[in-house]
Design an enzyme around this catalytic site. Structure first.
Site, short mmCIF file in Angstrom:
data_model
loop_
_atom_site.label_atom_id
_atom_site.label_comp_id
_atom_site.label_asym_id
_atom_site.label_seq_id
_atom_site.Cartn_x
_atom_site.Cartn_y
_atom_site.Cartn_z
N TYR A 22 1.06 -1.23 -0.21
CA TYR A 22 0.13 -0.28 0.10
C TYR A 22 0.92 1.06 0.19
O TYR A 22 1.78 1.37 0.53
CB TYR A 22 -1.04 -0.09 1.47
CG TYR A 22 -1.86 0.98 0.92
CD1 TYR A 22 -2.97 1.00 1.11
CD2 TYR A 22 -1.19 3.07 1.98
CE1 TYR A 22 -3.92 2.47 1.40
CE2 TYR A 22 -2.19 3.80 1.94
CZ TYR A 22 -3.34 3.43 1.31
OH TYR A 22 -4.47 4.60 1.48
N GLU A 50 -3.81 7.53 -4.17
CA GLU A 50 -3.30 6.06 -3.43
C GLU A 50 -3.41 5.30 -4.42
O GLU A 50 -4.08 4.74 -5.30
CB GLU A 50 -4.33 6.07 -2.83
CG GLU A 50 -4.71 4.99 -2.24
CD GLU A 50 -5.92 4.47 -1.40
OE1 GLU A 50 -6.33 4.94 0.45
OE2 GLU A 50 -7.06 4.33 -2.20
#
Lengths: 369, 289
Positions: free
Chosen positions: A100, A185
């Site tokens: 992530y 993101e």
């Protein structure tokens, strides 16, 4: 402004961040053609909603026939209450590990912050606090390699993977800053035999900075009325109830909605027409509200720089030109209060002194009609 | 006593010749604010409300050194104007405009930190030390001296609450508007710590709203570092998640910034949260008696 995954990935590509090979498809036929070209593929619905996988909006296909069937299914589904118009058909990655990585703005620290974790591919809220590395960036020096090394150290990443991060993170930061992003993101950030690849993209651009990015596509997420409000620079959000609310100031508008709920009513919208509105703006805001066909109109004016007489004039103007035949609960205090009341009394509208009384009256009116 | 500003604070108005700038200059002068000059590029030599207008902040500072500057500058040009004031040595900057790009706000805050200056806003109504100095756009008549300090994220809602206090003959020491944007200069803790040290302030009202985590951080500060009583009112109980409620910062994102989370944190810190704005005066009276 939230961007669709495929638009976010186009931006990633422009900033040299690796993304999978892909084709866009708007029909099952196009999806099959894309699969014929790309081989094993993943077919991803392009909607502005998270949790697409759980909702059935993402599917794998290993030949054009499967791709056609899956694309047909996804294009015909309602995904978290949204229709699917576009599909992103991508080569299936050989994923060794899902990570992530994101850049966002930390309001408390007043600066950008890097978020990085070895636990990618899941809902970000589900990542354990101590497994999510946060690194604030002083914009006056920007992202430096030592920061990336430090982030890697905290994640327990070294060697070749650290080198990958040192290549990738500055590109993401450059994009985040240059494009006025609120959020950039990558979840999951896929570790493949060829290195790190952005398997997803969630990019949000600051609405207030769009004026300096004419080259960026405009994504329509808002309803027609919300867009009309945006043109008029009126803060407007559609809600589900039947009491149309209009007030001056974001905080007091929210408090008015809260009070409507407190007294058992339901607001049809949030509308803040701001401070210092003139007759024209007041009229525009009112016309916008009347277009939603509410049962009751609740107007809450606390005049500071907003003048009560001007709001009253705007109201009377719309009433005379368009007709307002629904019940109105009007609260009006502050600057030029007496003048405003006099204007409204002339057309038979009574005003309230207190917000409480006006809101209660509005809720009663919904029961009466 | 008051915090941040007082009768002696020398004030500059940037954008003084504009419609907003000139109107609020008159209002601030009427309130008693010690405004000494204004700036509008290309309008140097003119005067507004009897005040000299200069082309640049540096030119103004050479003639009339100031402590604070209030900006009535359109959002796209606000960063340049704020940099100019910070660079010229102004120590309190009040950013009135709404819609300043988020990255510009972060740039301004980084430079302000370097210049050791305080930034109020953006998207704020400013601040007022009741009865002595107002650097902002709030209506004059509600702000009368008294024992209560107020810190708020929103403007009109704060006036509503101050209006209820005034009806009950309760005045204020200083009222500070933090601003409704996601990135603002002063936060709740900066202001609460000043109120804690101000001998005149006997109780504090925190006016918050959904979105972000500043109320939760304030709650943690109150429970560890404040002796003075604090009460709160929060807007946005009925707001749906994922929607910006007027203020850029008023949004429940990814399950964070909810009304419930803020009430829980504040209650745990011993802060009573009023259910309605009308309940605020009674809570304050109970504390002050």
């Amino acid at each position: 402004m939230k961007l669709y995954e495929y638009l976010g990935k186009k931006l990633f590509h422009r900033y040299d961040i690796p993304v999978p090979q892909s084709k866009m498809a708007e029909s099952s036929e196009e999806a099959a053609e894309a699969a014929a070209e790309l081989g094993d593929v993943v077919i991803k619905s392009q909607v502005l909603s998270g949790k697409r996988g759980k909702a059935g909006g993402i599917a794998f296909a290993s030949n054009p026939g499967e791709a056609r069937t899956e694309a047909e299914r996804i294009l015909n589904m309602r995904l978290n209450d949204l229709t699917v118009e576009k599909l992103l058909v991508e080569e299936k990655l050989q994923i060794e590990q899902e990570l992530y990585l994101a850049l966002t703005v930390d309001g408390a620290l007043r600066c950008p912050v890097v978020l990085a974790s070895l636990d990618g591919g899941m809902d970000v809220e589900e990542v354990a606090e101590d497994r999510m590395i946060k690194w604030p960036i002083d914009v006056s020096i920007g992202l430096q390699d030592y920061m990336t090394r430090e982030i890697c150290r905290k994640m327990g990443v070294s060697g070749a993977l650290q080198k990958e991060f040192i290549k990738l993170l500055p590109k993401l930061y450059k994009m985040f800053r240059e494009l006025d992003a609120e959020l950039a993101e990558i979840n999951p950030l896929a570790l493949t035999p060829d290195g790190l690849v952005a398997a997803d993209a969630k990019v949000t651009i600051d609405d207030d900075a769009l004026y300096r990015h004419p080259q960026l596509p405009r994504v329509k997420e808002k309803t027609d009325l919300e867009l009309k409000a945006e043109e008029l620079d009126i803060a407007y959000v559609e809600l589900e109830g039947d009491i149309a609310v209009m007030a001056n100031g974001a905080g007091i508008t929210m408090a008015t909605l809260d009070m409507v709920q407190h007294y058992g009513g339901a607001a049809a919208n949030f509308l803040d027409f701001g401070g210092g509105a003139d007759v024209e703006r007041t009229a525009q805001a009112l016309e916008l509200l009347l277009g939603t066909n509410p049962k009751v109109l609740l107007i809450n004016i606390f005049g500071g720089i907003t003048r009560c007489d001007i709001v009253a004039e705007g109201f009377v103007k719309v009433r005379e030109s368009k007709g307002i035949d629904l019940p109105v609960s009007f609260r009006m205090v502050g600057t030029k209060e007496a003048e405003g009341r006099a204007i409204l009394e002339k057309v038979g509208i009574k005003t309230f002194n207190s917000m409480d009384d006006a809101v209660r009256h509005a809720v009663e009116l919904t029961g009466a009609s | 006593m008051s915090i941040f500003i007082n009768k002696q604070t020398r004030v500059l108005v940037q954008g003084i010749t504009g419609k907003q700038g000139s109107f609020h200059t008159a209002q601030m002068l009427e309130y008693g604010t010690n405004i000494v000059a204004g700036v509008s590029p290309g309008k140097g030599g003119q005067s507004v409300e009897g005040l000299p207008v200069y082309d640049t902040v540096f030119a103004a500072m050479e003639k009339e050194p100031v402590d604070a500057s209030i900006l009535f500058i359109p959002a796209p040009f606000a960063k340049d104007a704020a940099y100019e004031a910070l660079s010229a040595g102004v120590k309190i900057i009040v950013l009135i405009p709404e819609h300043i790009p988020l990255h510009d706000a972060m740039d301004i805050m980084a430079y302000a930190r370097k210049q050791d200056a305080v930034v109020v806003g953006p998207n704020t109504f400013g601040l007022v030390s009741s009865g002595s100095s107002k650097i902002g756009i709030m209506p004059n008549r509600y702000f009368v001296p008294g024992p209560v300090g107020i810190v708020s994220r929103s403007g009109t809602l704060c006036y509503e609450i101050v209006g209820h206090l005034t009806e009950h003959d309760i005045g204020t020491t200083t009222v500070v508007g933090l601003g409704g944007d996601r990135v603002v200069g002063l936060n709740f803790i900066d202001v609460l710590s000043r109120f804690e040290e101000d001998p005149e302030t006997k109780a504090v009202i925190l006016v918050g709203e959904i979105g972000g985590s500043s109320e939760e951080e304030a709650a943690a500060y109150i429970s560890t570092s404040m002796k003075k009583p604090v009460i709160a009112y929060l807007a946005g109980r009925s707001a749906p998640p994922g929607k910006r409620m007027g203020h850029a910062g008023a949004i429940i994102e990814r399950g964070r910034g909810t009304f419930e989370s803020k009430v829980k944190a504040l209650n745990a810190a011993g802060v009573e949260v009023a259910g309605l704005p009308t309940e605020v005066p009674a809570l304050i009276k109970k504390i002050l008696s």
